[in-house]
Design a protein around this motif. Sequence first.
Motif, short mmCIF file in Angstrom:
data_model
loop_
_atom_site.label_atom_id
_atom_site.label_comp_id
_atom_site.label_asym_id
_atom_site.label_seq_id
_atom_site.Cartn_x
_atom_site.Cartn_y
_atom_site.Cartn_z
N LEU A 206 -4.30 -5.33 -4.12
CA LEU A 206 -4.17 -4.87 -2.73
C LEU A 206 -3.61 -3.45 -2.66
N SER A 210 -5.69 -0.29 -1.09
CA SER A 210 -5.13 0.49 0.03
C SER A 210 -5.25 1.98 -0.23
N LYS A 259 -1.68 0.53 5.65
CA LYS A 259 -2.68 -0.38 5.09
C LYS A 259 -2.03 -1.44 4.20
N HIS A 262 -0.38 -4.19 6.35
CA HIS A 262 -1.33 -5.12 6.97
C HIS A 262 -1.98 -6.04 5.92
N LYS A 263 -2.31 -5.49 4.75
CA LYS A 263 -2.91 -6.33 3.70
C LYS A 263 -1.92 -7.37 3.19
N GLU A 265 0.49 -8.63 4.94
CA GLU A 265 0.66 -9.59 6.03
C GLU A 265 -0.50 -10.60 6.04
N GLU A 266 -1.72 -10.10 5.82
CA GLU A 266 -2.89 -10.98 5.81
C GLU A 266 -2.88 -11.95 4.64
N ASN A 267 -2.26 -11.57 3.53
CA ASN A 267 -2.25 -12.40 2.33
C ASN A 267 -0.92 -13.09 2.09
N ASN A 268 -0.07 -13.12 3.13
CA ASN A 268 1.21 -13.82 3.07
C ASN A 268 2.10 -13.35 1.91
#
Length: 295
Positions: A206, A210, A259, A262-263, A265-268
């Motif tokens: 990730l 980014s 970025k 957010h990445k 956050e999306e992948n916990n």
Amino acid sequence: MDWDSTKKNISEIFNVVVFDIQGSRFTLLTILYIVIAIWLLLYLSKKFSLLLQNKVLIKRIREPGARYSIATILRYLIVLIGFIFIVQSAGFDMTSFGLMAGALGVGIGFGLQNLFSDFVSGVILLFDSSVKVGDVIDVDGLVCTVTKINLRTTQVLTRDDKYILLPNTLLTKNRIINWTHNIKNSRFDISVGVDYASNVELVMRLLRESAEEQEGVDKTPEPFVRFNEYADSALLFTVYFWSSNVFRVENTKSEIRRKIFHKFEENNIIIPFPQRTLHILRNNDDAFFPDNNKK
């Protein structure tokens, strides 16, 4: 009053001796000639420098800073030679000029050392091209781009869009970082810590994505990620990337951080914060005088 008398009066006015230096007499007409000639010399030399820089040298030298240095040096030489010619043609005795230069040298020795050092440093900067127009430099933590190099000062533009005039000695005597001296792109990095329960391979992927997806990051060399350390509260990673937009790279780094957030956050993936455990004793006497209970 007839025309001949008028011309005679005007001639007398212009031929009045204003001052005399070591036998060289300066009339009003002589002073007017020197002022106009020097103004024309400065104006034409500037036009010549721009023409040389933008029309002639651009065909042979690709580096803008090198073109600026050559054109500026030639301009100063033209001004120097032209000034000597103007002074001599005005009837000024160069021997007297030598005496004045000697007196000026004494003045420099007593009170103008810094000014003289700035002039010498300006000549050095123009000749050795260690710092050129267009370079992005770091001077004592001040990141700026060089916009103009004069004999006494160098004009720079900061990331706050403020123009600052730096004494040339500041660039020749102090330690500076030239981000674009040999190449136009430089390496930068962003560090982040994640929770110990995170998937290491996913975090590294990730971070790399980014940087790769961000506009302003160079494709070559490619961004890469390092697993740097097992810290007290987090696993520390750093993503490295190259950018040619050195002067505005802080904007690029800000977008990459956004970025990453957010990445994650999306992948916990959790970015932890430092935690401390406090042990509070209810009885202070027991803490400071533990033997009291034994009495």
